[in-house]
Design an enzyme around this catalytic site. Sequence first.
Site, PDB file in Angstrom:
ATOM      1  N   ASP A  77       0.796  -1.214   0.000  1.00  0.00           N
ATOM      2  CA  ASP A  77       0.000   0.000   0.000  1.00  0.00           C
ATOM      3  C   ASP A  77       0.833   1.270   0.000  1.00  0.00           C
ATOM      4  OD1 ASP A  77      -2.515  -1.215  -0.135  1.00  0.00           O
ATOM      5  OD2 ASP A  77      -2.487  -1.656   2.001  1.00  0.00           O
ATOM      6  N   TYR A 165      -9.781  -0.581   1.206  1.00  0.00           N
ATOM      7  CA  TYR A 165      -9.566  -0.761   2.635  1.00  0.00           C
ATOM      8  C   TYR A 165      -9.346   0.573   3.341  1.00  0.00           C
ATOM      9  CZ  TYR A 165      -9.509  -5.775   3.441  1.00  0.00           C
ATOM     10  OH  TYR A 165      -9.895  -7.074   3.606  1.00  0.00           O
TER      11      TYR A 165
END
Length: 479
Positions: A77, A165
């Site tokens: 990420d 997310y």
Amino acid sequence: MRGPKQYEPDGKRYTVNGRHVSYMSWSFDFRVDSNSGMQVYDIKFNGERIVYELSLQEAAATYAGYYPKPSWDNFLDGSWGMGKSSYEMVRGVDCPDTATCFDLVHMVGVGKPQTFRNAVCVFELNAGIPLRRHYDNNFVNGYKFYGGMANQVLILRTVATVYNYDYVFDFIFYQNGVIEVKMSASGYVHGAFYDSNTDPYAYPLHDHFTSCTHDHLINYKVDFDVGGRKNSYETIEIGIENITERWFPGPSRRRVQKVLKRSVKKSELEAAYKFNFDKPMYLNFFNDAKKNRMGVKKGYRIQLGSMLKQLYPEDWIITPIFSWTLYQMAVTKYKANETQSSSIYNQMSPTVPQLDFRDYLMDDDSILNEDLVAWVTIGAMHVPHTEDLPTQPQSQNSANFFIRPFNYFDQDPSIGSTNAILITPTGDPYTFTGQKVERYGTPVGPQCVPKDQKTDFKGCLWIVHDSAAACSKRSVCHF
């Protein structure tokens, strides 16, 4: 009915100056890196630095599945701008109404700086459980005293929404010198097509829809300065000894009991830590030159609350891009060119990454009385289920670790906090005819609940009634 609200009867007990925060015995500075996220610097307790840098490094999620898309979904990420994905938070939901919020400015992938309002918040919170307490009862004629302390903490928070997310990143400061580092995941699951071929990898969640099994692994950097920059690292294994009984003679002269097995690690490779249930250990960073009043070397230790073993073998094709996941903790000597455990380019170069964390360990530097850095990995496995729809709750999907004193103080430092309370009986302890309550200078008396911000109502609702009291526009009681 509306749920309970948090309020501050005497105002805020922390101060903010730019990005510098002071709370009780704590002080620190923070920033948010556009790629990796939250970074906290110069963390001091009672004016003494404990940690120079505590920073989020990387978040990895690796999926499995039958069809090509989920079976090859592996995300870092940081490469997707985890830091610049910290968007505005909502008061009363993401942070309490009382929180102090900060804007962030990023300039990554855009032509001019972008301001993200209220993307970081700091607030004080009652954790809902005492920090410490004891009800002293002699079991004969009632209680002798009650001593306790409210567990009020300061939380520094940001939320990174990296596509599907939402990662809630918390740095929690306790009044006994402990720091908790926590990640909680929310948002919606990463979808995939479902049919019977997918059964070994997932459960059906909706019509022709699933989300496959994956893990979440988060890496943090902890640059310790325990009593200065010259630190060492030891493991304290809680082992077993089988010895001859010392004190009680008899036919059975054997005794099995726990014993401490201390081991000071000399080099980086020796210090690489992988959890083993058969060998529970304390992971302690200490200063050889600084001792407490009992002559014990002052230390701070890492306590891993949530661990996850990376299941991929070390020689697997993509392991080099997140080789930090191979260790629950690694320890290195500080170097100016070893600032991060990952690179924003690793996502696109899995077989020959820009940065393979194992290279930090291969030179096997000495870590005796050096400036030491701990690289801590926490995580959780996620097998998606129907209760994850429409969005998954973060309360159960979390991982954490603690940075906590180990013989650093002469006693629990929270003993000096005015949040403590001591109750002693002054009459018959069975009938409670009298008792003395010591609050150590903390104000008592009427308290106002904050006014509803959606109205112009200037009054307040009393918890403790006092006819002489009056409320100001800011709902502070004067009497």
